[in-house]
Design a protein around this motif. Structure first.
Motif, PDB file in Angstrom:
ATOM      1  N   THR A  53     -10.033  10.590   0.128  1.00 62.30           N
ATOM      2  CA  THR A  53     -10.447   9.230   0.472  1.00 62.30           C
ATOM      3  C   THR A  53      -9.503   8.645   1.517  1.00 62.30           C
ATOM      4  O   THR A  53      -8.788   7.674   1.260  1.00 62.30           O
ATOM      5  CB  THR A  53     -10.455   8.339  -0.789  1.00 62.30           C
ATOM      6  N   PRO A  54      -9.475   9.191   2.721  1.00 64.63           N
ATOM      7  CA  PRO A  54      -8.496   8.759   3.725  1.00 64.63           C
ATOM      8  C   PRO A  54      -8.624   7.307   4.151  1.00 64.63           C
ATOM      9  O   PRO A  54      -7.619   6.653   4.443  1.00 64.63           O
ATOM     10  CB  PRO A  54      -8.740   9.712   4.895  1.00 64.63           C
ATOM     11  N   ASN A  55      -9.847   6.794   4.216  1.00 68.97           N
ATOM     12  CA  ASN A  55     -10.030   5.413   4.654  1.00 68.97           C
ATOM     13  C   ASN A  55      -9.581   4.415   3.597  1.00 68.97           C
ATOM     14  O   ASN A  55      -8.922   3.414   3.901  1.00 68.97           O
ATOM     15  CB  ASN A  55     -11.503   5.186   5.015  1.00 68.97           C
ATOM     16  N   ILE A  56      -9.921   4.695   2.338  1.00 66.96           N
ATOM     17  CA  ILE A  56      -9.469   3.827   1.253  1.00 66.96           C
ATOM     18  C   ILE A  56      -7.965   3.974   1.062  1.00 66.96           C
ATOM     19  O   ILE A  56      -7.272   2.996   0.764  1.00 66.96           O
ATOM     20  CB  ILE A  56     -10.249   4.133  -0.036  1.00 66.96           C
ATOM     21  N   ASP A  57      -7.434   5.185   1.287  1.00 67.52           N
ATOM     22  CA  ASP A  57      -5.983   5.380   1.237  1.00 67.52           C
ATOM     23  C   ASP A  57      -5.288   4.504   2.277  1.00 67.52           C
ATOM     24  O   ASP A  57      -4.257   3.885   1.999  1.00 67.52           O
ATOM     25  CB  ASP A  57      -5.625   6.847   1.515  1.00 67.52           C
ATOM     26  N   ARG A  58      -5.855   4.470   3.469  1.00 66.60           N
ATOM     27  CA  ARG A  58      -5.274   3.639   4.540  1.00 66.60           C
ATOM     28  C   ARG A  58      -5.332   2.169   4.162  1.00 66.60           C
ATOM     29  O   ARG A  58      -4.358   1.422   4.362  1.00 66.60           O
ATOM     30  CB  ARG A  58      -6.034   3.897   5.841  1.00 66.60           C
ATOM     31  N   LEU A  59      -6.457   1.752   3.598  1.00 64.79           N
ATOM     32  CA  LEU A  59      -6.579   0.363   3.151  1.00 64.79           C
ATOM     33  C   LEU A  59      -5.526   0.061   2.087  1.00 64.79           C
ATOM     34  O   LEU A  59      -4.887  -1.002   2.113  1.00 64.79           O
ATOM     35  CB  LEU A  59      -7.980   0.117   2.594  1.00 64.79           C
ATOM     36  N   ALA A  60      -5.334   0.986   1.157  1.00 62.02           N
ATOM     37  CA  ALA A  60      -4.346   0.786   0.100  1.00 62.02           C
ATOM     38  C   ALA A  60      -2.940   0.630   0.678  1.00 62.02           C
ATOM     39  O   ALA A  60      -2.143  -0.182   0.196  1.00 62.02           O
ATOM     40  CB  ALA A  60      -4.383   1.947  -0.889  1.00 62.02           C
ATOM     41  N   SER A  61      -2.634   1.402   1.720  1.00 65.64           N
ATOM     42  CA  SER A  61      -1.296   1.323   2.330  1.00 65.64           C
ATOM     43  C   SER A  61      -1.059  -0.005   3.022  1.00 65.64           C
ATOM     44  O   SER A  61       0.083  -0.376   3.284  1.00 65.64           O
ATOM     45  CB  SER A  61      -1.118   2.467   3.338  1.00 65.64           C
ATOM     46  N   GLN A  62      -2.139  -0.740   3.296  1.00 64.88           N
ATOM     47  CA  GLN A  62      -2.050  -2.028   3.983  1.00 64.88           C
ATOM     48  C   GLN A  62      -2.262  -3.206   3.034  1.00 64.88           C
ATOM     49  O   GLN A  62      -2.290  -4.355   3.474  1.00 64.88           O
ATOM     50  CB  GLN A  62      -3.105  -2.086   5.089  1.00 64.88           C
ATOM     51  N   SER A  63      -2.418  -2.918   1.747  1.00 66.85           N
ATOM     52  CA  SER A  63      -2.842  -3.934   0.783  1.00 66.85           C
ATOM     53  C   SER A  63      -1.835  -4.140  -0.338  1.00 66.85           C
ATOM     54  O   SER A  63      -0.978  -3.293  -0.600  1.00 66.85           O
ATOM     55  CB  SER A  63      -4.187  -3.518   0.144  1.00 66.85           C
TER      56      SER A  63
END
Length: 436
Positions: A53-63
């Protein structure tokens, strides 16, 4: 600005929001990304060894990520209604997916939609502040206008297949264009917007593109498991399309993005279309049904970090959004703003309730109640009513240490009767339907 509560909420009241509209420059956009039927740790950022889940992972890193997030009820419609109203199912009247009587008729469903419209509704609240809004994906409450959306995909006409999203269910699986067009329109008109992006993904039918199914197909892995893994990946791709478009339009910095799932799911290796996400997933009182990560991204306002200890609930989403956009109401929402981490850290407990799939009587939620539950610190207490035969939870009062025992395999109530008694007292103080 923290949400200020100025009046007690009466369960059947229709709220008035005579609040001055803020200037457009002070109004961030709001986007909700809502997964559908996905277990809480079926993400690579939470340690899943296979699902990517690379896109949700990226969102998590920004959240700001609350890893111990929950929904109060582990079934689609009551979960979405609680998220959208900021109220528990027993407060907003939406405790199941369908009315028990006249469940497939226009008249039967209209009664529940009318009840839903008596509640505070997020799109309606934001609309009174000048927001335009768009509904896409899952939507149970009739036409999109019933939620206060200015635009949407779901017509809600029972005679034309309306039940839980109809045309709106094309989003993600068939097309992303309506969402892209709405964002473009809002930017062109320089209006703050609220986007409800809730595809029926990774929900059944598990029919991912062949390229993704091939990615997860391997010897020894049941095809039904591979299909579910691929659906989670496909869901992630569509989230990436929404997030990338916010970047393309240069509005990501002024957009509050909330991510969560409506309820859990456990894909069984020997079941396909008939699987119901169980026995400890969807509809269950266990964490496999009720737990979800809850994320808030608001660049420059919310520090990105992983909160692994504090408890969060989908009941908190409305207060959090209203806090972020600076809107006050006269509703005493039971949740808190998750932007206030000090308050989240001081919170002792969160609560939930599990019901029958069909609603016996929206005026008497206790008639369909299977379980009440509370999590306080490391412990979760589950109290059954005896109306359910054990498929979705224990038949006796049970206490679990969900930190040490996240799969809830060991009932420790005999070892900790004092903890069980303390939690039962708090649970009954929250809502005890036997006390009138």
């Amino acid at each position: 600005m923290r949400l200020v509560i100025t009046a007690l909420f009466a369960m059947t009241m229709v709220i008035g929001l005579g609040v001055p509209v803020a200037s457009a420059a002070d109004q961030p956009n709001v986007v909700i990304l809502l997964s559908d039927d996905q277990r809480w740790d079926d993400y690579s950022f939470l340690g899943h060894e296979t699902i990517q889940t690379p896109n949700i992972d990226r969102l998590a890193s920004q959240s700001l990520v609350y890893e111990r997030g929950y929904v109060p009820s582990s079934l689609c419609r009551p979960s979405l209604a609680s998220l959208f109203t900021g109220l528990y199912p027993h407060q907003n009247g939406i405790t199941g997916n369908d009315p028990r009587e006249n469940k497939r008729t226009k008249e039967g469903r209209a009664v529940l939609v009318d009840r839903f419209e008596e509640n505070p509704r997020l799109a309606d609240i934001l609309g009174k502040q000048g927001y335009i809004s768009f509904q896409s994906g899952k939507w149970w409450e009739g036409n999109f206008t019933s939620g206060g959306f200015t635009e949407g995909m779901t017509h809600g006409d029972v005679t034309k297949g309306g039940r839980h999203g109809d045309v709106g269910l094309m989003i993600g699986r068939k097309t992303m264009q309506p969402v892209i067009d709405f964002i473009d329109k809002a930017v062109a008109e320089d209006k703050p917007f609220f986007l409800w992006y809730a595809p029926m993904m990774p929900h059944l039918p598990h029919d991912p593109p062949k390229r993704l199914l091939d990615k997860y197909t391997q010897e020894g892995r049941p095809v039904e498991i591979a299909k579910y893994f691929a659906m989670c990946d496909w869901w992630d791709e569509t989230c990436g399309q929404v997030l990338d478009h916010l970047d393309k339009k240069k509005i990501a910095e002024n957009t509050v993005v909330i991510y969560l799932c409506d309820n859990g799911w456990i894909q069984q290796a020997d079941k396909g279309g008939g699987a119901v996400g169980g026995p400890r997933g969807k509809r269950s009182v266990y964490d496999g049904g009720t737990r979800t990560p809850i994320m808030i991204r608001y660049p420059g306002h919310v520090k990105a970090q992983r909160n692994k200890t504090d408890l969060a609930s989908s009941i908190d989403v409305v207060p959090t959004i209203l806090d972020a956009v600076g809107v006050k109401t006269d509703v005493d929402f039971p949740g808190i703003s998750l932007l206030d981490q000090a308050k989240a850290g001081q919170r002792e407990a969160i609560f939930g309730e599990i019901y029958s799939h069909d609603i016996p009587d929206f005026r008497k939620p206790e008639l369909g109640l299977y379980y009440r539950w509370i999590i306080d610190g490391d412990y979760k207490l589950i109290v059954p009513t005896g109306m359910e035969e054990g498929e979705y939870g224990p038949q006796q009062v049970a206490l679990y240490n969900v930190v040490k025992d996240p799969e809830e395999e060991n009932n420790v109530i005999a070892d900790h009767p004092d903890v069980a008694a303390k939690l039962r007292k708090k649970l009954d103080a929250w809502w005890n339907p036997t006390v009138k």
